[in-house]
Design a protein around this motif. Structure first.
Motif, PDB file in Angstrom:
ATOM      1  N   THR A   1       0.833  -1.196   0.000  1.00 25.91           N
ATOM      2  CA  THR A   1       0.000   0.000   0.000  1.00 25.91           C
ATOM      3  C   THR A   1       0.870   1.249   0.000  1.00 25.91           C
ATOM      4  N   ILE A   2       0.600   2.155  -0.926  1.00 25.84           N
ATOM      5  CA  ILE A   2       1.248   3.465  -0.938  1.00 25.84           C
ATOM      6  C   ILE A   2       0.158   4.519  -1.024  1.00 25.84           C
TER       7      ILE A   2
ATOM      8  N   ASP B   1       0.057   9.351   2.803  1.00 20.22           N
ATOM      9  CA  ASP B   1       0.596   9.434   4.162  1.00 20.22           C
ATOM     10  C   ASP B   1       1.419   8.230   4.592  1.00 20.22           C
ATOM     11  N   ARG B   2       1.367   7.123   3.860  1.00 22.01           N
ATOM     12  CA  ARG B   2       2.029   5.923   4.364  1.00 22.01           C
ATOM     13  C   ARG B   2       2.485   5.003   3.242  1.00 22.01           C
ATOM     14  N   ILE B   3       3.472   4.171   3.584  1.00 23.17           N
ATOM     15  CA  ILE B   3       3.943   3.104   2.709  1.00 23.17           C
ATOM     16  C   ILE B   3       3.955   1.824   3.533  1.00 23.17           C
ATOM     17  N   ASP B   4       3.204   0.827   3.120  1.00 21.40           N
ATOM     18  CA  ASP B   4       3.137  -0.443   3.857  1.00 21.40           C
ATOM     19  C   ASP B   4       3.474  -1.602   2.931  1.00 21.40           C
TER      20      ASP B   4
ATOM     21  N   GLN C   1      11.825  13.599  -8.451  1.00 19.69           N
ATOM     22  CA  GLN C   1      10.950  14.197  -7.447  1.00 19.69           C
ATOM     23  C   GLN C   1      10.021  13.152  -6.836  1.00 19.69           C
ATOM     24  N   ASP C   2       9.553  12.198  -7.640  1.00 15.45           N
ATOM     25  CA  ASP C   2       8.739  11.098  -7.100  1.00 15.45           C
ATOM     26  C   ASP C   2       9.538  10.326  -6.053  1.00 15.45           C
ATOM     27  N   TYR C   3      10.805  10.086  -6.362  1.00 20.31           N
ATOM     28  CA  TYR C   3      11.682   9.372  -5.435  1.00 20.31           C
ATOM     29  C   TYR C   3      11.866  10.154  -4.136  1.00 20.31           C
ATOM     30  N   GLU C   4      12.147  11.440  -4.243  1.00 22.03           N
ATOM     31  CA  GLU C   4      12.317  12.281  -3.059  1.00 22.03           C
ATOM     32  C   GLU C   4      11.040  12.296  -2.220  1.00 22.03           C
ATOM     33  N   ASN C   5       9.884  12.340  -2.859  1.00 22.13           N
ATOM     34  CA  ASN C   5       8.620  12.347  -2.134  1.00 22.13           C
ATOM     35  C   ASN C   5       8.415  11.054  -1.349  1.00 22.13           C
ATOM     36  N   LEU C   6       8.804   9.924  -1.961  1.00 20.33           N
ATOM     37  CA  LEU C   6       8.676   8.636  -1.263  1.00 20.33           C
ATOM     38  C   LEU C   6       9.605   8.564  -0.061  1.00 20.33           C
ATOM     39  N   LEU C   7      10.819   9.097  -0.201  1.00 20.53           N
ATOM     40  CA  LEU C   7      11.734   9.121   0.941  1.00 20.53           C
ATOM     41  C   LEU C   7      11.131   9.913   2.087  1.00 20.53           C
ATOM     42  N   ASP C   8      10.470  11.024   1.781  1.00 23.95           N
ATOM     43  CA  ASP C   8       9.843  11.834   2.815  1.00 23.95           C
ATOM     44  C   ASP C   8       8.672  11.104   3.458  1.00 23.95           C
ATOM     45  N   ARG C   9       7.915  10.354   2.663  1.00 19.10           N
ATOM     46  CA  ARG C   9       6.723   9.668   3.177  1.00 19.10           C
ATOM     47  C   ARG C   9       7.053   8.366   3.901  1.00 19.10           C
ATOM     48  N   ARG C  10       8.271   7.903   3.771  1.00 16.23           N
ATOM     49  CA  ARG C  10       8.658   6.667   4.473  1.00 16.23           C
ATOM     50  C   ARG C  10       8.557   6.832   5.983  1.00 16.23           C
ATOM     51  N   GLN C  11       8.889   8.012   6.487  1.00  9.87           N
ATOM     52  CA  GLN C  11       8.783   8.354   7.902  1.00  9.87           C
ATOM     53  C   GLN C  11       9.556   7.359   8.761  1.00  9.87           C
ATOM     54  N   ASP C  12       8.828   6.651   9.654  1.00 12.52           N
ATOM     55  CA  ASP C  12       9.501   5.776  10.616  1.00 12.52           C
ATOM     56  C   ASP C  12       9.731   4.369  10.070  1.00 12.52           C
ATOM     57  N   LYS C  13       9.390   4.118   8.809  1.00 12.96           N
ATOM     58  CA  LYS C  13       9.587   2.787   8.234  1.00 12.96           C
ATOM     59  C   LYS C  13      11.023   2.675   7.726  1.00 12.96           C
ATOM     60  N   ALA C  14      11.968   2.783   8.676  1.00 15.06           N
ATOM     61  CA  ALA C  14      13.384   2.813   8.299  1.00 15.06           C
ATOM     62  C   ALA C  14      13.832   1.502   7.664  1.00 15.06           C
ATOM     63  N   GLY C  15      13.107   0.418   7.922  1.00 15.86           N
ATOM     64  CA  GLY C  15      13.492  -0.870   7.371  1.00 15.86           C
ATOM     65  C   GLY C  15      13.262  -0.974   5.872  1.00 15.86           C
ATOM     66  N   LEU C  16      12.415  -0.118   5.317  1.00 16.27           N
ATOM     67  CA  LEU C  16      12.159  -0.147   3.884  1.00 16.27           C
ATOM     68  C   LEU C  16      13.372   0.363   3.117  1.00 16.27           C
ATOM     69  N   ARG C  17      13.704  -0.295   2.015  1.00 18.36           N
ATOM     70  CA  ARG C  17      14.770   0.158   1.136  1.00 18.36           C
ATOM     71  C   ARG C  17      14.131   0.751  -0.122  1.00 18.36           C
ATOM     72  N   ILE C  18      14.553   1.953  -0.496  1.00 17.69           N
ATOM     73  CA  ILE C  18      13.998   2.624  -1.667  1.00 17.69           C
ATOM     74  C   ILE C  18      15.140   3.033  -2.595  1.00 17.69           C
ATOM     75  N   ARG C  19      15.022   2.663  -3.882  1.00 21.41           N
ATOM     76  CA  ARG C  19      16.066   2.970  -4.858  1.00 21.41           C
ATOM     77  C   ARG C  19      15.461   3.673  -6.065  1.00 21.41           C
ATOM     78  N   TYR C  20      16.307   4.477  -6.714  1.00 16.70           N
ATOM     79  CA  TYR C  20      15.861   5.128  -7.942  1.00 16.70           C
ATOM     80  C   TYR C  20      16.964   5.054  -8.991  1.00 16.70           C
TER      81      TYR C  20
END
Length: 214
Positions: free
Chosen positions: A5-6, A9-12, A27-46
């Motif tokens: 789920t994205i 406000d959240r990514i699950d 910019q989409d990538y930067e926005n996702l990094l901001d929305r990750r919040q406390d989900k530090a375990g998620l890995r996001i690449r662009y």
């Protein structure tokens, strides 16, 4: 089964999930990094070449392998009398080109240039000397690191350690590690990483240190 789920406000994602978003901008990538919040375990690449964002939620074994391999690297560095700085988690970015989040990274030759820094800015700071990726949850594309310019990338996949060296343009698979040329890293580290699952991480590390001293 819970679907990824994205929202605004959240990514699950459930452990083991990987989600690929195509035709995305920096910019989409930067926005996702901001929305990750406390989900530090998620890995996001662009990757700007493929215009893909990859989001991955690691399985528990992913972290154990990463910690074990990093501890083994530290043991070799100590044995060689070398200092280092290590980071995990960390986001490495070349603006508008590449964004990666390796499982572990080491500054060895460039250690002194990043001492005391809480954040690494690749516009001013050197990239790490060594990166470790664990391919338990997803498959790493070594090309994702070309724009970052990591000198040496290790990919641990199915009990095999793949070593890639950057020649300034692209990565070539190597049989030995430039940072540890006198050690058979490709054989030793998988052997003791597997040993960590059998007898426990601390016992395997102690056995490895005894091997180095012997």
């Amino acid at each position: 089964m819970t679907l990824p789920t994205i929202t605004q406000d959240r990514i699950d994602l459930s452990p083991g999930d990987e989600l690929i978003l195509r035709f995305r901008t920096w910019q989409d990538y930067e926005n996702l990094l901001d929305r990750r919040q406390d989900k530090a375990g998620l890995r996001i690449r662009y990757n700007s070449v493929t215009q893909e964002i990859r989001i991955m939620s690691p399985l528990p074994g992913h972290g154990k392998d990463a910690d074990m391999l990093a501890d083994l690297v530290k043991a070799v560095l100590r044995h060689q009398g070398q200092d280092w700085e290590a980071f995990t988690p960390i986001t490495l970015r070349r603006v508008n080109r590449q964004g990666v989040e390796p499982d572990y990274c080491f500054y060895i030759k460039n250690r002194e240039r990043i001492l005391g820094k809480e954040r690494i800015d690749l516009e001013n700071d050197p990239p790490p000397d060594l990166v470790i990726e664990i391919d338990l949850t997803s498959t790493t594309k070594v090309e994702d690191y070309q724009a970052i310019g990591i000198a040496e990338v290790w990919i641990y996949r199915r009990d095999r350690l793949l070593i890639y060296c950057f020649d300034g343009k692209q990565y070539q698979e190597c049989q030995t590690s430039p940072h540890f040329p006198e050690r058979d890293i490709k054989t030793l580290l998988p052997q003791y990483a597997n040993r960590g699952w059998q007898v426990g991480s601390s016992v395997a590390l102690r056995e490895f240190e005894q091997f180095l001293s012997g």
